[in-house]
Structure formats: C-alpha cells, structure tokens
Design a protein around this motif. Sequence first.
Motif, PDB file in Angstrom:
ATOM      1  N   ILE A  87       0.858  -1.201   0.000  1.00 42.85           N
ATOM      2  CA  ILE A  87       0.000   0.000   0.000  1.00 42.85           C
ATOM      3  C   ILE A  87       0.890   1.246   0.000  1.00 42.85           C
ATOM      4  N   PHE A  88       0.510   2.222  -0.811  1.00 43.62           N
ATOM      5  CA  PHE A  88       1.286   3.466  -0.923  1.00 43.62           C
ATOM      6  C   PHE A  88       0.345   4.664  -0.853  1.00 43.62           C
ATOM      7  N   SER A  89       0.903   5.833  -0.494  1.00 41.49           N
ATOM      8  CA  SER A  89       0.094   7.052  -0.563  1.00 41.49           C
ATOM      9  C   SER A  89       0.979   8.249  -0.895  1.00 41.49           C
ATOM     10  N   ALA A  90       0.370   9.246  -1.517  1.00 45.10           N
ATOM     11  CA  ALA A  90       1.069  10.516  -1.788  1.00 45.10           C
ATOM     12  C   ALA A  90       0.072  11.656  -1.556  1.00 45.10           C
ATOM     13  N   PRO A  91       0.581  12.793  -1.009  1.00 42.35           N
ATOM     14  CA  PRO A  91      -0.321  13.896  -0.650  1.00 42.35           C
ATOM     15  C   PRO A  91      -0.702  14.785  -1.840  1.00 42.35           C
ATOM     16  N   ALA A  92      -1.518  15.810  -1.543  1.00 40.68           N
ATOM     17  CA  ALA A  92      -1.791  16.918  -2.474  1.00 40.68           C
ATOM     18  C   ALA A  92      -0.872  18.078  -2.077  1.00 40.68           C
ATOM     19  N   ARG A  93      -1.045  19.220  -2.724  1.00 44.05           N
ATOM     20  CA  ARG A  93      -0.214  20.368  -2.330  1.00 44.05           C
ATOM     21  C   ARG A  93      -0.986  21.676  -2.444  1.00 44.05           C
ATOM     22  N   CYS A 143       3.600  23.605   0.084  1.00 42.19           N
ATOM     23  CA  CYS A 143       3.662  22.570   1.119  1.00 42.19           C
ATOM     24  C   CYS A 143       2.728  21.416   0.748  1.00 42.19           C
ATOM     25  N   ALA A 144       3.057  20.240   1.251  1.00 42.02           N
ATOM     26  CA  ALA A 144       2.238  19.044   0.989  1.00 42.02           C
ATOM     27  C   ALA A 144       1.116  19.024   2.017  1.00 42.02           C
ATOM     28  N   ILE A 145      -0.101  18.742   1.573  1.00 44.58           N
ATOM     29  CA  ILE A 145      -1.249  18.836   2.496  1.00 44.58           C
ATOM     30  C   ILE A 145      -1.977  17.500   2.644  1.00 44.58           C
ATOM     31  N   SER A 146      -2.788  17.454   3.702  1.00 47.36           N
ATOM     32  CA  SER A 146      -3.392  16.199   4.148  1.00 47.36           C
ATOM     33  C   SER A 146      -4.618  15.780   3.330  1.00 47.36           C
ATOM     34  N   LEU A 147      -4.425  15.670   2.041  1.00 51.59           N
ATOM     35  CA  LEU A 147      -5.394  15.010   1.152  1.00 51.59           C
ATOM     36  C   LEU A 147      -4.525  14.046   0.360  1.00 51.59           C
ATOM     37  N   PHE A 148      -5.045  12.860   0.035  1.00 52.11           N
ATOM     38  CA  PHE A 148      -4.136  11.823  -0.458  1.00 52.11           C
ATOM     39  C   PHE A 148      -4.661  11.036  -1.652  1.00 52.11           C
ATOM     40  N   PRO A 153      -9.809  16.595  -4.343  1.00 53.17           N
ATOM     41  CA  PRO A 153     -10.792  16.991  -5.351  1.00 53.17           C
ATOM     42  C   PRO A 153     -10.115  17.147  -6.721  1.00 53.17           C
ATOM     43  N   LEU A 154     -10.692  16.535  -7.746  1.00 48.85           N
ATOM     44  CA  LEU A 154     -10.062  16.553  -9.070  1.00 48.85           C
ATOM     45  C   LEU A 154     -10.224  17.927  -9.714  1.00 48.85           C
ATOM     46  N   ALA A 155      -9.259  18.296 -10.539  1.00 48.75           N
ATOM     47  CA  ALA A 155      -9.308  19.549 -11.300  1.00 48.75           C
ATOM     48  C   ALA A 155      -9.636  20.749 -10.412  1.00 48.75           C
ATOM     49  N   SER A 156      -9.069  20.769  -9.211  1.00 51.24           N
ATOM     50  CA  SER A 156      -9.395  21.858  -8.292  1.00 51.24           C
ATOM     51  C   SER A 156      -8.154  22.655  -7.913  1.00 51.24           C
ATOM     52  N   GLY A 157      -7.048  22.408  -8.595  1.00 52.08           N
ATOM     53  CA  GLY A 157      -5.849  23.195  -8.326  1.00 52.08           C
ATOM     54  C   GLY A 157      -5.048  22.703  -7.130  1.00 52.08           C
ATOM     55  N   LEU A 158      -5.340  21.492  -6.637  1.00 58.03           N
ATOM     56  CA  LEU A 158      -4.573  20.960  -5.497  1.00 58.03           C
ATOM     57  C   LEU A 158      -3.616  19.865  -5.950  1.00 58.03           C
ATOM     58  N   SER A 159      -3.436  19.754  -7.267  1.00 62.55           N
ATOM     59  CA  SER A 159      -2.455  18.839  -7.851  1.00 62.55           C
ATOM     60  C   SER A 159      -2.776  17.361  -7.685  1.00 62.55           C
ATOM     61  N   SER A 160      -4.027  17.008  -7.949  1.00 62.42           N
ATOM     62  CA  SER A 160      -4.347  15.580  -7.931  1.00 62.42           C
ATOM     63  C   SER A 160      -3.512  14.854  -8.989  1.00 62.42           C
TER      64      SER A 160
END
Length: 382
Positions: free
Chosen positions: A17-23, A41-46, A116-123
């Motif tokens: 299992i792996f995870s990576a954050p948003a920013r 900064c990296a934020i707590s959405l994954f 959230p997709l296409a919301s500027g948080l770098s999904s």
Amino acid sequence: MEIKDFTNAFGVEPLYIFSAPARVNLIGEHIDYNGGHVLPCAISLFTKALVGKRNDQNVRLYSENTEKEVIADLNNLKYDESLGWANYPLGIFYILISKGYHLPFGLDIYYSSNIPLASGLSSSASILDLTAYLCNEIYTLELDRKDIAMIALEAERKYNGLNCGVMDQAIIALGKKNTCLYLDTFRFLHRYIPLNLLDYSLVVMKTNKPRVLTESKYNERVEECQKALSILKKYYIINNLCDLKSRDLPRIEKLLNDDLLYRRVRHCVTEEERVNKFVLALEDNDISELGRLLDESHESLKNDYEVTGLHLDTICEAARRVAVGARMTGAGFSGCAIAIVKTKKIPELTRVVQKEYKEKTGLDAECLQISVVDGPKGELLG
Ligand code: GLA
C-alpha cells in the motif's frame, strides 16, 4: 479504500500500500517556469494505491473515483486521450522505460483519492509522484526523491502535454510535515522552512467551479513569458524573467513596448520578491505581513497575470473580511484559494465565505482546514 476492494477488482491479493499527498502553494505563483522561487507545502489530502505484482508485462489500473479499469502493455505505451486519468500512471511507466529502467514484470494498481479533481490541489502530480514512488520501491530503481519529481515532471510534459514547471511534482515528492519547501526552480535546490503560524491556520477554500481551458490558458502564459524573455535577453544577461529586479521595470516597460507582455513580466518580478519577503516574515512570525503578501500576490495574479477570474476573486475578497490575507493557489482560473486566519475564527470565515460567495456566484464554496504532511509513503502488507 480497503484491501478487499483490490481483491474484488482484480481477483488476487495486493502486496503493498502506498500514498502521496496533495499540495498548496503558499506564494510564488506562475514563476516555477520562469526560474523563480516557490513556497509550496504538501497537504493532508491523499492519493492511495494498493499494488500487486503480475507475471506478464501488462499494467492493470483501476480508479475507485472513476470506476474505470485500464489494461496496457508496458512495451507498447502511447498517450490516448480516451484513457483520461490513466495517462498519468502510464506516463510514468513510459518515461521509466524510455530512460532504460528495467521493469521485468507488470503491476496491478488500485487507486483511490480524496483530492478533489481539477481543483488546483495537484491531484495529477499526486498520482504521478505516487506511481513513480511505488515503481521505485517495487522495481528497486534506486531513485531519490528529486529523481522521482523529475520523472513525474517528464511524464506530465512529454506524455500528457502540459508545459508545467517543476513545483507540484517536487513538493509532493519532497514534502515534509509542518514545513514549506523553499524551492529554487531554476537550479532545483531546496530548503525546508518551518511553517509556524502560531494561533493562526492555513485554510483551503474551494470554488467548486468546473475548470475550463486551464491547460490551454496555462500554455499561453508560458509562451507569453518565453516571448518576453527572448526580447529582454537582448538587453540583460539573464537566464529567466525572475532574474530581473523591480528597479529594472521602468526600462523593461519601454523595451517591451507591449502592455500585456510588460504586465506578465511585472508579475514574475514582483512575485519573486514577494516570495523572499514571505520567507523573512515566516522566520519572524510576522503573520500580518504574511497576510499582506498573500493579498498582494493575488492582486498581481488578477491584474497583471490575469489568471484569477470572478470565482477566485470573490472567494478571496470574502475571506479577507475575516482572514489576515487570501490568494488563489495553483494554476488559477478556478480551483482553490488559501487564507491565513486566526484558528478560532475558522467557523466565522466559513460562514462569511459561503454566504458571500453563494450570493455573487450562485455556487457553494467549501473551506477545508488542512495540515501539512510528509511526501509519499509505502509499506508491505502483512
Ligand atoms: C500548476 C503547474 C505548476 C505551477 C502552477 C502555478 O500547478 O503545474 O508547475 O506553474 O500551476 O504556479
């Protein structure tokens, strides 16, 4: 996402299992392709992935968010618009193979994301970095986190066709809890700066406006900057627009003799200076200066760089009634904004923003209180 989701989708058990954050980017917007400094900064959405090995050369990808499965042959990868999100992970395999990395077997990967997709948080950078990271671990490629960012960047540029800067891929690969990344995007050098906001918090505000034309307008800004740079290089010894100083601006205006190009350059030059002031203010715990710089950055992105629009402007104006400062973050045009606000005033901020934003745009805004987290992680399932 649970282990049984992988088993239901693929009929076998996952191994890892792996995870990576948003920013979010605190400041330094649209200057990572102009050789500037940025402060994300990296934020707590994954984005998360469950992964298993295969006995053949296929990759089988499933996205919980779109409920779509894609199967591709590692030796025959080609961008295909109809595959949508799967072009991001496939782009990573493509770049790794084109660089000569040996991938002796295929993978089954089950993705799930609360970004959230296409919301500027770098999904997209999140799934790119996540895939590069998991390949590095599973195929033992011996890449460091900067290599992972560069591979993800190449997959975005060469496979997916967005001429973006390195910021998103870098922060997601290099993110560190409770710090922001002061990144020199030209030299690709970085240092971590503690993000200590005392009794204030960082809030992400979602406009919930669907993105249109972001990619084409983004590439248009990149071209405008390249054009201005090629003119100014005749008069200044520079590599990038961000090498110029604000004291040069009166002369630059005359040399360019083009209002639009001049305003693009003025944004780059002043934004670079704001990033450095922001770092000093962070080190001095000067919260009101941080707020002032956020506001100034937004105004420059609105008037000079023209990447905000009604929704981002409205959400920031509303936020400023309660917050010390607010600005759009990411590529702009829609997406998200950030605000720095007294922690105990977050409920008030949410109320004011939601009311005013709804009145002016008819849409519902969301305010998310996020924390600043580490980059990608992974483990073997027991
Ligand atoms: C997008 C790009 C980044 C950066 C920002 C604007 O997120 O992917 O490289 O240019 O826009 O600062």
